[in-house]
Design a protein around this motif. Structure first.
Motif, PDB file in Angstrom:
ATOM      1  N   TYR A  58       1.368  -5.130  12.117  1.00  0.00           N
ATOM      2  CA  TYR A  58       0.592  -4.002  12.624  1.00  0.00           C
ATOM      3  C   TYR A  58      -0.879  -4.188  12.272  1.00  0.00           C
ATOM      4  CZ  TYR A  58      -1.383   0.730  12.781  1.00  0.00           C
ATOM      5  OH  TYR A  58      -2.191   1.827  13.015  1.00  0.00           O
ATOM      6  N   TYR A  85      -0.038   0.582  20.021  1.00  0.00           N
ATOM      7  CA  TYR A  85      -0.109  -0.248  18.825  1.00  0.00           C
ATOM      8  C   TYR A  85      -0.534  -1.674  19.184  1.00  0.00           C
ATOM      9  CZ  TYR A  85       2.817   3.484  16.861  1.00  0.00           C
ATOM     10  OH  TYR A  85       3.313   4.701  16.445  1.00  0.00           O
ATOM     11  N   TYR A 100      -0.363  -5.591  17.629  1.00  0.00           N
ATOM     12  CA  TYR A 100       0.306  -6.439  16.642  1.00  0.00           C
ATOM     13  C   TYR A 100      -0.219  -7.863  16.751  1.00  0.00           C
ATOM     14  CZ  TYR A 100       3.684  -2.608  16.546  1.00  0.00           C
ATOM     15  OH  TYR A 100       4.278  -1.376  16.444  1.00  0.00           O
ATOM     16  N   TYR A 112       4.977   0.523  12.240  1.00  0.00           N
ATOM     17  CA  TYR A 112       3.948   0.175  11.256  1.00  0.00           C
ATOM     18  C   TYR A 112       4.394  -0.984  10.359  1.00  0.00           C
ATOM     19  CZ  TYR A 112       1.888   4.593  12.682  1.00  0.00           C
ATOM     20  OH  TYR A 112       1.337   5.619  13.426  1.00  0.00           O
ATOM     21  N   SER A 170      -4.092   1.024  15.894  1.00  0.00           N
ATOM     22  CA  SER A 170      -3.508   1.767  17.000  1.00  0.00           C
ATOM     23  C   SER A 170      -4.452   2.835  17.491  1.00  0.00           C
ATOM     24  CB  SER A 170      -2.180   2.407  16.564  1.00  0.00           C
ATOM     25  OG  SER A 170      -2.356   3.226  15.421  1.00  0.00           O
TER      26      SER A 170
END
Length: 740
Positions: free
Chosen positions: A600, A581, A583, A596, A603
């Motif tokens: 976010y 992921y 961020y 999520y 990904s």
């Protein structure tokens, strides 16, 4: 301290690909994060071992602070140690919180999606009793209205296999060609548009899908068997004698054939739905009513879920979160009656325990007799969490969808769309069937999801008619275990689907785009009404639709800079399923419990094959996560590149979750990330797509010094696989497209 050392420990020797597609645990593999730096001189000899084509990439040096703008200095060659530096970065680890993934609870901080209705509950669909005004369908004058009469092959060959990972069949195959509907071409519609604008057709779709879902497991066109083609229970589908790899399904994930294989797959379900709808409509005894619903049944096509639509913004369609629906159906006497039924686009209910007994644990447990999204501890459905997770990634998803249409090779387009597709499986599944390759097709939303993938494929074929599948490394499937160095191309068989003449589908049969009209379907962006138009007229129309839907209000001509993070890994390094992921901005307090949540951006997702211990075939997988929407949200959309690189160097963070547990870059050998930008020219015309005017600029100053961040360009352009060799991912050749 929890980490993913178990992954690197499991890879104790080089992964090998056997002819059966089974990957043995390595014997000598010792991951060394500094190996690339210490042995870069070995790159000079790579060409003698593994041929590859270098991609022209331009390096730049950002100008100093205080100037009116950055100065981009082109470095002439690729084999250079010159870096894009703005200073020395400390080799610090990215801070993470170490804890195991907890069970989701109703107290989740994820926002709860409320369907657009004035009612406090989800809307209940009620079929109308008025006749449709859409074009009239004339049903066949002679029965049967069901499937095409099955044919048989002349082969009586019997084979056996001693491998524990394969099964053999000696029965003479009986098959039904996959031809779709057998009447007029009708457009597949977005599911909420279909529900709103053609309620008669939607009514018949629901009745037909219910019939397909309740058909016996032995019916090859039942929901059970059609879903099983994709993965478990790993049995032949209308194929005769042969040796099969029972570690995987027929699907071609990670292959250049990903988009093309799924086209006849969708067509098979559409064929079943169409004929089921005709059969049900004929049960109405009142002539006017029967005619009304026969007309609607003739229009039945598989709808799609546009997860990049700016209007619905990636939320799940409300109808897919509704356990029951009200329909008009024939009773035992053929009279039209209103009835409430289990919603066939909400979940699939397996017919009995014997249906799931062939699955391995935990998928064979009694509570799992229905498909679920984000199931709770009692296997209750929490689709609202799936909807919230999907919406949080909308901004980056719509940009990535738009950028896919700028691809200058078909294979790159297919990979980009597959990468978006993978993340959707992860966001929707949440521990349910959609997160597993082996079981995802049992969830009805799988088919709406893949119908949209097919729609994007058709749109790309319309806007880039000169591009199609080119040769690439093959991926093993249930029907086709492949030895190393096997190549897939447009003439590879798309098992197990047969055409009307009994031959196997091949990608070449699906190009150009007008072949979908011969399969009796179109899309609003590639409509059946354009069958008599020229390819140039279709190109103009579809391009206009792409710009309108996903272009983000572009109107002003000019050059802009596109920013991306490329996430990359050999999918064989970690068994089971995992996600990387990205961020930015405000992050979730606990990304492992709320991956999520706020912050976010995007990904890389790798779905489990069905077991957390099963390794995938060694192959470099990558995804480009767009940063433009994120930069705009935090006020950096118009900033100069120096400020942008400084901001994202400080602000971006990365989290890896493997099989529900934290994992870290420093414990992995092949996982890398890189930040790059490139210039895009947009003429501001609705009927012309933007195009790249530069090669990618890789900003190594953003990533060097961080675990997983690249320091040298070779790390991302010629990435290392688990066996120490290098692979060039599906690169964009001739990436600078000159367009007048």
């Amino acid at each position: 301290m929890v980490s993913c050392n178990w992954a690197t420990t499991a890879l104790l020797a080089l992964l090998s690909v056997s002819s059966a597609g089974v990957h043995a645990a390595p014997q000598k593999y010792k991951p060394d994060p500094d190996q690339i730096k210490e042995k870069r001189q070995l790159l000079a000899t790579i060409a003698t071992d593994i041929p590859f084509t270098r991609i022209p990439v331009t390096l730049i040096t950002i100008g100093t602070i205080g100037t009116l703008g950055p100065t981009f200095t082109r470095v002439p060659t690729l084999n250079t140690n010159t870096l894009l530096t703005l200073g020395t970065l400390p080799g610090t680890r990215i801070p993470v919180t170490l804890q195991t993934l907890p069970q989701y609870t109703t107290s989740s901080t994820l926002p709860v999606y409320t369907a657009p209705t004035t009612s406090s509950t989800l809307p209940v669909y009620t079929a109308p009793t008025t006749s449709s005004t859409l074009p009239v369908y004339t049903p066949p004058t002679t029965p049967p209205y069901g499937y095409t009469t099955p044919g048989t092959t002349s082969s009586s060959r019997t084979t056996t296999s001693t491998s524990s990972t394969r099964t053999s069949s000696s029965a003479t195959p009986i098959y039904t060609p996959v031809t779709g509907a057998n009447n007029t071409c009708y457009n597949r519609l977005k599911i909420d548009v279909l529900q709103r604008t053609d309620p008669d057709q939607f009514n018949m779709l629901l009745l037909a899908w219910q019939k397909v879902q309740t058909s016996p497991d032995s019916d090859p066109f039942s929901h059970y068997q059609l879903s099983g083609i994709h993965g478990a229970p790993y049995i032949p589908w209308q194929m005769g004698p042969g040796s099969y790899d029972t570690n995987r399904g027929y699907c071609t994930h990670g292959s250049a054939l990903f988009t093309t294989w799924h086209r006849p797959y969708l067509l098979a379900l559409e064929q079943a739905l169409f004929h089921a709808a005709i059969s049900i409509a004929n049960q109405f005894t009142v002539p006017a009513v029967r005619t009304q619903y026969l007309n609607a049944a003739g229009r039945v096509r598989l709808p799609y879920w546009d997860w990049s639509d700016p209007v619905s913004q990636s939320y799940l369609p409300p109808i897919t979160m509704q356990p029951t629906v009200t329909v008009t159906r024939p009773d035992g006497s053929g009279n039209a009656v209103s009835a409430s039924i289990a919603n066939p686009v909400f979940a699939y209910n397996f017919l009995s325990l014997s249906s799931v007994s062939v699955f391995p644990a935990p998928w064979n447990a009694p509570p799992r007799l229905s498909t679920r999204r984000y199931p709770d501890g009692s296997w209750g459905d929490r689709s609202y969490l799936a909807s919230s997770s999907m919406q949080s990634g909308f901004s980056g998803r719509v940009t990535s969808t738009y950028n896919a249409f700028l691809s200058t090779t078909y294979n790159l387009f297919s990979n980009r769309v597959e990468s978006i597709h993978d993340s959707i499986h992860g966001a929707v599944g949440g521990g349910g069937q959609m997160g597993s390759v082996a079981y995802s097709a049992y969830d009805p939303i799988f088919w709406l999801h893949h119908c949209n993938v097919d729609r994007l494929m058709a749109m790309f074929q319309a806007t880039s008619p000169g591009l199609f599948v080119t040769p690439a490394s093959a991926v093993g499937t249930f029907a086709r275990p492949v030895p190393p160095n096997t190549i897939d191309d447009a003439n590879s068989d798309l098992f197990p689907f047969r055409r009307a003449d009994g031959s196997w589908y091949k990608s070449v049969h699906l190009n150009p785009v007008n072949t979908i009209w011969g399969m009796r379907y179109g899309y609003p962006e590639v409509p059946c009404s354009y069958q008599t138009r020229t390819p140039a007229e279709l190109d103009t129309f579809t391009t206009n639709q792409v710009n309108t839907l996903y272009g983000g209000g572009r109107t002003i001509p000019g050059t802009s800079r596109e920013w991306n993070v490329r996430l990359l890994i050999d999918q064989a390094e970690i068994p089971g399923g995992y996600d990387i992921y990205v961020y930015g901005g405000t992050r979730p307090q606990d990304p492992y419990a709320d991956p999520y949540g706020k912050g976010y951006i995007g990904s890389l997702s790798s779905m489990t094959m069905g077991s957390p211990d099963q390794y995938k075939q060694s192959r470099i997988r990558f995804v480009d996560v767009s940063l433009n929407a994120y930069l705009k949200e935090y006020g950096y959309a118009s900033a100069d590149p120096y400020k942008i690189t400084e901001y994202i160097r400080r602000d971006l963070s990365y989290t890896i979750i493997a099989n529900g547990k934290p994992c870290y870059f420093q414990d992995l050998y092949t996982a890398k990330y890189a930040v790059y930008s490139r210039e895009v020219y947009d003429g501001g015309k609705d009927d012309v797509l933007p195009y790249y005017t530069s090669d990618p600029y890789y900003h190594t100053n953003v990533t060097e010094g961080y675990p997983g961040g690249i320091k040298y360009l070779d790390e991302i352009l010629y990435p290392v696989k688990v066996d120490g060799t290098r692979e060039v991912p599906w690169a964009e050749v001739n990436s600078t497209r000159i367009q007048t």
